[in-house]
Design a protein around this motif. Sequence first.
Motif, PDB file in Angstrom:
ATOM      1  N   UNK A  82       0.834  -1.209   0.000  1.00 19.14           N
ATOM      2  CA  UNK A  82       0.000   0.000   0.000  1.00 19.14           C
ATOM      3  C   UNK A  82       0.862   1.251   0.000  1.00 19.14           C
ATOM      4  N   UNK A  83       1.898   1.254   0.828  1.00 19.13           N
ATOM      5  CA  UNK A  83       2.791   2.420   0.885  1.00 19.13           C
ATOM      6  C   UNK A  83       3.497   2.634  -0.453  1.00 19.13           C
ATOM      7  N   UNK A  84       3.901   1.560  -1.116  1.00 16.06           N
ATOM      8  CA  UNK A  84       4.566   1.674  -2.409  1.00 16.06           C
ATOM      9  C   UNK A  84       3.629   2.253  -3.450  1.00 16.06           C
ATOM     10  N   UNK A  85       2.366   1.805  -3.450  1.00 14.43           N
ATOM     11  CA  UNK A  85       1.392   2.328  -4.404  1.00 14.43           C
ATOM     12  C   UNK A  85       1.115   3.810  -4.155  1.00 14.43           C
ATOM     13  N   UNK A  86       1.046   4.202  -2.875  1.00 14.03           N
ATOM     14  CA  UNK A  86       0.812   5.605  -2.554  1.00 14.03           C
ATOM     15  C   UNK A  86       1.997   6.468  -2.997  1.00 14.03           C
ATOM     16  N   UNK A  87       3.205   5.946  -2.848  1.00  9.94           N
ATOM     17  CA  UNK A  87       4.403   6.686  -3.265  1.00  9.94           C
ATOM     18  C   UNK A  87       4.394   6.915  -4.777  1.00  9.94           C
ATOM     19  N   UNK A  88       4.059   5.858  -5.550  1.00 11.75           N
ATOM     20  CA  UNK A  88       3.987   5.977  -7.009  1.00 11.75           C
ATOM     21  C   UNK A  88       2.903   6.960  -7.402  1.00 11.75           C
ATOM     22  N   UNK A  89       1.772   6.923  -6.719  1.00  9.83           N
ATOM     23  CA  UNK A  89       0.686   7.845  -7.026  1.00  9.83           C
ATOM     24  C   UNK A  89       1.103   9.283  -6.764  1.00  9.83           C
ATOM     25  N   UNK A  90       1.840   9.509  -5.686  1.00  9.32           N
ATOM     26  CA  UNK A  90       2.319  10.865  -5.377  1.00  9.32           C
ATOM     27  C   UNK A  90       3.282  11.370  -6.441  1.00  9.32           C
ATOM     28  N   UNK A  91       4.138  10.476  -6.949  1.00  9.77           N
ATOM     29  CA  UNK A  91       5.054  10.875  -8.014  1.00  9.77           C
ATOM     30  C   UNK A  91       4.284  11.313  -9.251  1.00  9.77           C
ATOM     31  N   UNK A  92       3.211  10.616  -9.573  1.00  8.66           N
ATOM     32  CA  UNK A  92       2.442  10.935 -10.768  1.00  8.66           C
ATOM     33  C   UNK A  92       1.719  12.266 -10.643  1.00  8.66           C
ATOM     34  N   UNK A  93       1.513  12.739  -9.413  1.00 10.06           N
ATOM     35  CA  UNK A  93       0.759  13.964  -9.191  1.00 10.06           C
ATOM     36  C   UNK A  93       1.660  15.202  -9.088  1.00 10.06           C
ATOM     37  N   UNK A  94       2.941  15.057  -9.320  1.00 13.69           N
ATOM     38  CA  UNK A  94       3.831  16.204  -9.204  1.00 13.69           C
ATOM     39  C   UNK A  94       3.528  17.241 -10.266  1.00 13.69           C
ATOM     40  N   UNK A  95       3.646  18.483  -9.896  1.00  9.14           N
ATOM     41  CA  UNK A  95       3.460  19.591 -10.811  1.00  9.14           C
ATOM     42  C   UNK A  95       4.657  20.528 -10.698  1.00  9.14           C
ATOM     43  N   UNK A  96       4.833  21.367 -11.719  1.00 12.32           N
ATOM     44  CA  UNK A  96       5.886  22.377 -11.702  1.00 12.32           C
ATOM     45  C   UNK A  96       5.282  23.710 -11.304  1.00 12.32           C
ATOM     46  N   UNK A  97       5.811  24.295 -10.236  1.00 13.03           N
ATOM     47  CA  UNK A  97       5.338  25.577  -9.736  1.00 13.03           C
ATOM     48  C   UNK A  97       6.430  26.628  -9.926  1.00 13.03           C
ATOM     49  N   UNK A  98       6.008  27.876 -10.165  1.00 18.42           N
ATOM     50  CA  UNK A  98       6.964  28.971 -10.273  1.00 18.42           C
ATOM     51  C   UNK A  98       6.871  29.842  -9.038  1.00 18.42           C
ATOM     52  N   UNK A  99       8.013  30.007  -8.357  1.00 15.69           N
ATOM     53  CA  UNK A  99       8.078  30.803  -7.123  1.00 15.69           C
ATOM     54  C   UNK A  99       9.208  31.796  -7.269  1.00 15.69           C
ATOM     55  N   UNK A 100       8.868  33.083  -7.217  1.00 15.96           N
ATOM     56  CA  UNK A 100       9.870  34.143  -7.370  1.00 15.96           C
ATOM     57  C   UNK A 100      10.703  33.968  -8.634  1.00 15.96           C
ATOM     58  N   UNK A 101      10.017  33.579  -9.715  1.00 13.79           N
ATOM     59  CA  UNK A 101      10.710  33.450 -10.986  1.00 13.79           C
ATOM     60  C   UNK A 101      11.488  32.166 -11.164  1.00 13.79           C
ATOM     61  N   UNK A 102      11.486  31.281 -10.149  1.00 13.44           N
ATOM     62  CA  UNK A 102      12.191  29.994 -10.235  1.00 13.44           C
ATOM     63  C   UNK A 102      11.195  28.859 -10.329  1.00 13.44           C
ATOM     64  N   UNK A 103      11.503  27.800 -11.073  1.00 12.94           N
ATOM     65  CA  UNK A 103      10.619  26.666 -11.266  1.00 12.94           C
ATOM     66  C   UNK A 103      10.983  25.538 -10.318  1.00 12.94           C
ATOM     67  N   UNK A 104       9.964  24.995  -9.630  1.00 14.66           N
ATOM     68  CA  UNK A 104      10.147  23.896  -8.704  1.00 14.66           C
ATOM     69  C   UNK A 104       9.110  22.823  -8.995  1.00 14.66           C
ATOM     70  N   UNK A 105       9.486  21.547  -8.729  1.00 16.04           N
ATOM     71  CA  UNK A 105       8.535  20.452  -8.835  1.00 16.04           C
ATOM     72  C   UNK A 105       7.888  20.238  -7.482  1.00 16.04           C
ATOM     73  N   UNK A 106       6.558  20.071  -7.460  1.00 13.53           N
ATOM     74  CA  UNK A 106       5.852  19.865  -6.197  1.00 13.53           C
ATOM     75  C   UNK A 106       6.260  18.530  -5.595  1.00 13.53           C
TER      76      UNK A 106
END
Length: 238
Positions: free
Chosen positions: A5-29
Amino acid sequence: MSNQKEALEYVANLAQKEVKEINGRKYATGDLSLVADARAAAFELHTLTGIVNYVQSNVDALKGPVVVHVFGPEKVSVFSPLNNDRKREEFVRAEAIIPEFRFDHFYDSDTFNIKMQALFLESDEKTAILGLVGNIQEENVRNTSSDGTSQTVVARSGITKVENVTVPNPVSLRPYRTFSEIDQPISKFVLRMKDGPSIALFEADGGAWQNIAIQNIEKYLVRELDDLIQEGRVHIIA
């Protein structure tokens, strides 16, 4: 079951990552890892002329100034200024093609003669060494002074006459050791011989020739890129 279950949740979290821009810099959620700026692969060249042509043509339509860095006698690169990641992008790299001569290595007389003729610029001392090497006899090479610097060898001085000849030391020579567009630095070498006979050149300037070569490369680039330097489009670091 809990581990699966923990492994599946970890994979699901990876799939939900987004790129955010903060103060002109790009970060992955998620862990907010930094997304590095894209960088091009460097052109690989072998001449200073290629460096000059690249900078003058602005083939990549670069908007900002470039930095030309002279690493040493055999390598020059063109970089961008620092980017948002505080890193530089390398656009072009030139590495000189240097013919091989192994200093501190004994060659047989024929090989040494050929390499001297092909890989060293003309000079009176080169001519003297070639004259000596071409006439030495296969007899014992012996030291003739207590300071360990001078040697004598048996050499032909005429059709049949032989005589003892002192090996000159140190000798000043100009081997090909940097880009062909610039003057090859002159430096001192110790010439030594052993039975056989075999001959070697030992570098005796403490590497000072490298600084001279770097200065010569810088002068060449400044001369060829003077207009762009004056406009602030090129900066040379050596």
